[in-house]
Design an enzyme around this catalytic site. Structure first.
Site, PDB file in Angstrom:
ATOM      1  CB  ALA A 108      -0.383   7.260  -8.884  1.00 32.86           C
ATOM      2  CG  HIS A 237      -1.060  -0.646  -5.815  1.00 32.25           C
ATOM      3  ND1 HIS A 237      -0.861   0.301  -6.808  1.00 32.25           N
ATOM      4  CD2 HIS A 237      -2.350  -1.043  -5.941  1.00 32.25           C
ATOM      5  CE1 HIS A 237      -1.988   0.452  -7.493  1.00 32.25           C
ATOM      6  NE2 HIS A 237      -2.908  -0.345  -6.982  1.00 32.25           N
TER       7      HIS A 237
HETATM    8  N1  HPA Z   1       7.418   4.281  -9.317  1.00 29.55           N
HETATM    9  C1  HPA Z   1       6.736   3.958 -10.431  1.00 29.55           C
HETATM   10  N2  HPA Z   1       5.446   4.142 -10.565  1.00 29.55           N
HETATM   11  C2  HPA Z   1       4.779   4.692  -9.529  1.00 29.55           C
HETATM   12  C3  HPA Z   1       5.418   5.054  -8.344  1.00 29.55           C
HETATM   13  C4  HPA Z   1       6.826   4.828  -8.238  1.00 29.55           C
HETATM   14  O1  HPA Z   1       7.475   5.132  -7.209  1.00 29.55           O
HETATM   15  N3  HPA Z   1       4.464   5.576  -7.512  1.00 29.55           N
HETATM   16  C5  HPA Z   1       3.299   5.540  -8.191  1.00 29.55           C
HETATM   17  N4  HPA Z   1       3.467   4.999  -9.414  1.00 29.55           N
END
Ligand code: HPA
Length: 265
Positions: A108, A237
């Protein structure tokens, strides 16, 4: 017999996986669509670090995708949990022990390139190791990194994606940061000026480890959110996991047709 880093449980059946896949945050549901699966908890594999983050279950699934034997790691450990970069790449060394030569790393990621859209996928073309940690620390392995993410496999995935999917597969540079806190808007601007398109807290140590073991690497980022400051919305999250869940189906559709093609080339 050679001293192996990992030992698998005795009930580990006959498996000859050709591809290793690591699932990122929220993408765990992917495994529901595998066939002929055997599931092994990380806790039953000695030598493997155990993950403790919500959305990272800690199960290795051996099954079939598009008729091809595949090992799917549902859950990974991160440097932000206190693990070393070498620990975070342990799954790749296990894949190597299983004879796997091609790995697909998913994650992600936050969007840094404002032209990209949340809920879509980005093929990783290259990375920035801004965490400045390496899984190879302690072993003087001066590996070449001119093409960490296989050009050939990227081309193939682009073609498959164009054929089967209505939504666009972006392509760009993934920046690895330590986390666990998300970036500030100033950091997102800095990442953009450094050439990043997306940012996340994983994948890069696994990619480096895989290249050191001469594996072919594919990286796919699920673009779960705009990076801080790009949308005016705060990041959380739970949302990252939720968007990942929706995008898992699209990943499955893509890989179901791409994986058989991958073992052919
Ligand atoms: N930043 C860092 N890691 C991530 C993000 C983000 O915006 N979204 C998902 N993992």
């Amino acid at each position: 017999m050679a001293n192996l880093e990992f030992s698998l449980p005795e009930n580990f059946g006959e498996h000859d996986p050709k591809i290793g896949l690591v699932l990122g945050s929220g993408l765990g549901d992917f495994v529901d669509a595998l066939t002929d699966t055997q599931q092994i908890a990380y806790t039953d594999i000695s030598g493997l670090p155990k993950s403790g983050v919500e959305g990272h279950a800690g199960q290795l699934h051996l099954g079939k995708l598009g008729g091809v034997e595949i090992a799917v790691a549902q859950g990974r450990v991160h440097v932000y949990e206190g693990w070393s970069a070498r620990d975070t790449a342990a799954m790749i060394r296990l894949f190597d022990q299983l004879g796997i030569k091609t790995v697909i790393l998913t994650n992600a990621a936050g969007i840094v390139n404002a032209n990209f859209k949340p809920g879509r996928w980005m093929l990783i073309s290259d990375h920035l190791n801004l965490a400045r940690e390496s899984p190879l620390t302690g072993s003087p392995t001066f590996i070449d990194q001119t093409e960490v993410y296989s050009r050939e496999l990227r081309e193939m995935l682009r073609t498959e994606a164009a054929e089967i999917s209505s939504s666009h597969l972006f392509e760009g540079v993934y920046a690895w940061v330590n986390g666990p806190e998300y970036e500030t808007p100033a950091e997102v601007r800095m990442l953009r000026s450094l050439g990043a398109d997306a940012v996340g807290m994983s994948t890069v140590p696994e990619a480096i480890q895989a290249r050191a073991l001469r594996m072919r690497v594919v990286g796919l980022s699920c673009l779960t959110n705009y990076g801080a400051g790009l949308s005016g919305q705060p990041l959380n999250h739970a949302e990252v996991v939720e968007v990942g869940k929706h995008a898992a189906g699209e990943l499955f559709t893509l890989l179901e047709s791409a994986v058989p093609a991958m073992v052919e080339i």
